[in-house]
Design a protein around this motif. Structure first.
Motif, PDB file in Angstrom:
ATOM      1  N   ASP A  29       1.613   4.020  -3.505  1.00  0.00           N
ATOM      2  CA  ASP A  29       0.499   4.116  -2.562  1.00  0.00           C
ATOM      3  C   ASP A  29      -0.190   2.766  -2.374  1.00  0.00           C
ATOM      4  N   GLN A  30      -0.256   1.969  -3.453  1.00  0.00           N
ATOM      5  CA  GLN A  30      -0.847   0.631  -3.348  1.00  0.00           C
ATOM      6  C   GLN A  30      -0.012  -0.232  -2.414  1.00  0.00           C
ATOM      7  N   ALA A  31       1.301  -0.187  -2.571  1.00  0.00           N
ATOM      8  CA  ALA A  31       2.174  -0.986  -1.716  1.00  0.00           C
ATOM      9  C   ALA A  31       2.132  -0.493  -0.269  1.00  0.00           C
ATOM     10  N   GLN A  32       2.081   0.813  -0.069  1.00  0.00           N
ATOM     11  CA  GLN A  32       2.047   1.352   1.290  1.00  0.00           C
ATOM     12  C   GLN A  32       0.762   0.962   2.026  1.00  0.00           C
ATOM     13  N   ALA A  33      -0.281   0.646   1.275  1.00  0.00           N
ATOM     14  CA  ALA A  33      -1.559   0.259   1.883  1.00  0.00           C
ATOM     15  C   ALA A  33      -1.591  -1.208   2.315  1.00  0.00           C
ATOM     16  N   PHE A  34      -0.544  -1.975   1.990  1.00  0.00           N
ATOM     17  CA  PHE A  34      -0.514  -3.379   2.380  1.00  0.00           C
ATOM     18  C   PHE A  34      -0.575  -3.514   3.895  1.00  0.00           C
ATOM     19  N   GLY A  35      -1.408  -4.445   4.340  1.00  0.00           N
ATOM     20  CA  GLY A  35      -1.475  -4.806   5.752  1.00  0.00           C
ATOM     21  C   GLY A  35      -1.018  -6.246   5.898  1.00  0.00           C
ATOM     22  N   PRO A  36      -0.996  -6.748   7.123  1.00  0.00           N
ATOM     23  CA  PRO A  36      -0.508  -8.108   7.361  1.00  0.00           C
ATOM     24  C   PRO A  36      -1.234  -9.180   6.543  1.00  0.00           C
ATOM     25  N   ASP A  37      -2.525  -8.981   6.277  1.00  0.00           N
ATOM     26  CA  ASP A  37      -3.301  -9.989   5.556  1.00  0.00           C
ATOM     27  C   ASP A  37      -3.417  -9.723   4.058  1.00  0.00           C
ATOM     28  N   SER A  38      -2.725  -8.703   3.560  1.00  0.00           N
ATOM     29  CA  SER A  38      -2.775  -8.401   2.121  1.00  0.00           C
ATOM     30  C   SER A  38      -2.130  -9.546   1.347  1.00  0.00           C
ATOM     31  N   GLY A  39      -2.873 -10.070   0.377  1.00  0.00           N
ATOM     32  CA  GLY A  39      -2.373 -11.182  -0.425  1.00  0.00           C
ATOM     33  C   GLY A  39      -1.290 -10.752  -1.386  1.00  0.00           C
ATOM     34  N   LEU A  40      -0.291 -11.599  -1.557  1.00  0.00           N
ATOM     35  CA  LEU A  40       0.793 -11.330  -2.508  1.00  0.00           C
ATOM     36  C   LEU A  40       0.743 -12.354  -3.637  1.00  0.00           C
ATOM     37  N   PHE A  41       1.514 -13.437  -3.511  1.00  0.00           N
ATOM     38  CA  PHE A  41       1.569 -14.431  -4.579  1.00  0.00           C
ATOM     39  C   PHE A  41       0.198 -15.081  -4.747  1.00  0.00           C
ATOM     40  N   GLY A  42      -0.305 -15.062  -5.973  1.00  0.00           N
ATOM     41  CA  GLY A  42      -1.632 -15.588  -6.248  1.00  0.00           C
ATOM     42  C   GLY A  42      -2.719 -14.533  -6.157  1.00  0.00           C
ATOM     43  N   HIS A  43      -2.368 -13.374  -5.615  1.00  0.00           N
ATOM     44  CA  HIS A  43      -3.328 -12.284  -5.475  1.00  0.00           C
ATOM     45  C   HIS A  43      -2.935 -11.080  -6.320  1.00  0.00           C
ATOM     46  N   LEU A  44      -1.648 -10.843  -6.475  1.00  0.00           N
ATOM     47  CA  LEU A  44      -1.154  -9.748  -7.308  1.00  0.00           C
ATOM     48  C   LEU A  44      -0.701 -10.324  -8.646  1.00  0.00           C
ATOM     49  N   GLU A  46       1.037  -9.068 -10.825  1.00  0.00           N
ATOM     50  CA  GLU A  46       2.428  -8.685 -11.097  1.00  0.00           C
ATOM     51  C   GLU A  46       3.430  -9.628 -10.441  1.00  0.00           C
ATOM     52  N   LEU A  47       3.014 -10.306  -9.379  1.00  0.00           N
ATOM     53  CA  LEU A  47       3.922 -11.207  -8.668  1.00  0.00           C
ATOM     54  C   LEU A  47       3.732 -12.629  -9.185  1.00  0.00           C
ATOM     55  N   ASP A  48       4.363 -12.877 -10.319  1.00  0.00           N
ATOM     56  CA  ASP A  48       4.330 -14.223 -10.890  1.00  0.00           C
ATOM     57  C   ASP A  48       5.636 -14.929 -10.528  1.00  0.00           C
ATOM     58  N   SER A  49       5.802 -16.132 -11.021  1.00  0.00           N
ATOM     59  CA  SER A  49       6.980 -16.916 -10.643  1.00  0.00           C
ATOM     60  C   SER A  49       8.284 -16.234 -11.064  1.00  0.00           C
ATOM     61  N   MET A  50       8.275 -15.519 -12.168  1.00  0.00           N
ATOM     62  CA  MET A  50       9.477 -14.814 -12.609  1.00  0.00           C
ATOM     63  C   MET A  50       9.780 -13.625 -11.696  1.00  0.00           C
ATOM     64  N   ALA A  51       8.754 -12.941 -11.240  1.00  0.00           N
ATOM     65  CA  ALA A  51       8.947 -11.773 -10.385  1.00  0.00           C
ATOM     66  C   ALA A  51       9.421 -12.160  -8.992  1.00  0.00           C
ATOM     67  N   VAL A  52       9.118 -13.384  -8.557  1.00  0.00           N
ATOM     68  CA  VAL A  52       9.550 -13.833  -7.232  1.00  0.00           C
ATOM     69  C   VAL A  52      11.072 -13.766  -7.129  1.00  0.00           C
ATOM     70  N   ALA A  53      11.769 -14.234  -8.147  1.00  0.00           N
ATOM     71  CA  ALA A  53      13.237 -14.219  -8.122  1.00  0.00           C
ATOM     72  C   ALA A  53      13.756 -12.788  -7.989  1.00  0.00           C
ATOM     73  N   GLY A  54      13.173 -11.869  -8.727  1.00  0.00           N
ATOM     74  CA  GLY A  54      13.588 -10.470  -8.640  1.00  0.00           C
ATOM     75  C   GLY A  54      13.306  -9.877  -7.272  1.00  0.00           C
ATOM     76  N   LEU A  55      12.164 -10.229  -6.708  1.00  0.00           N
ATOM     77  CA  LEU A  55      11.793  -9.727  -5.393  1.00  0.00           C
ATOM     78  C   LEU A  55      12.770 -10.222  -4.328  1.00  0.00           C
TER      79      LEU A  55
END
Length: 94
Positions: A29-44, A46-55
């Motif tokens: 539900d958190q991911a489904q609520a993302f809009g165009p301006d929702s911050g990812l890297f630096g804001h989540l 969970e999305l650290d440099s290691m997770a970027v490769a997996g993503l």
């Protein structure tokens, strides 16, 4: 694993948000609520440099695209909208 090749806007949104939730372990539900301006890297956290490769690997697998090292920069990961625009460009360029 789902491999999607011809995604319209709504289907791409669903797939991209689903893979973000899966890779980062977010509540769907958190991911489904993302809009165009929702911050990812630096804001989540969970999305650290290691997770970027997996993503990015999961995007390649599920969307059937190839992401080159030169394609990756901070701007494409800054917001959901930027990541979605990147995915659309990759899907359109096949």
């Amino acid at each position: 694993m789902t491999v999607s090749h011809n995604l319209d806007g709504a289907a791409l949104d669903l797939e991209l948000k689903g893979l973000i939730a899966d890779v980062l372990g977010l509540d769907p539900d958190q991911a489904q609520a993302f809009g165009p301006d929702s911050g990812l890297f630096g804001h989540l956290p969970e999305l650290d440099s290691m997770a970027v490769a997996g993503l990015l690997t999961e995007m390649e697998d599920r969307l059937g695209i190839v992401i080159e090292d030169d394609d990756v920069d901070g701007e494409m990961l800054e917001t959901y909208g930027a990541l979605r625009a990147f995915a659309e460009a990759k899907l359109g360029g096949r």
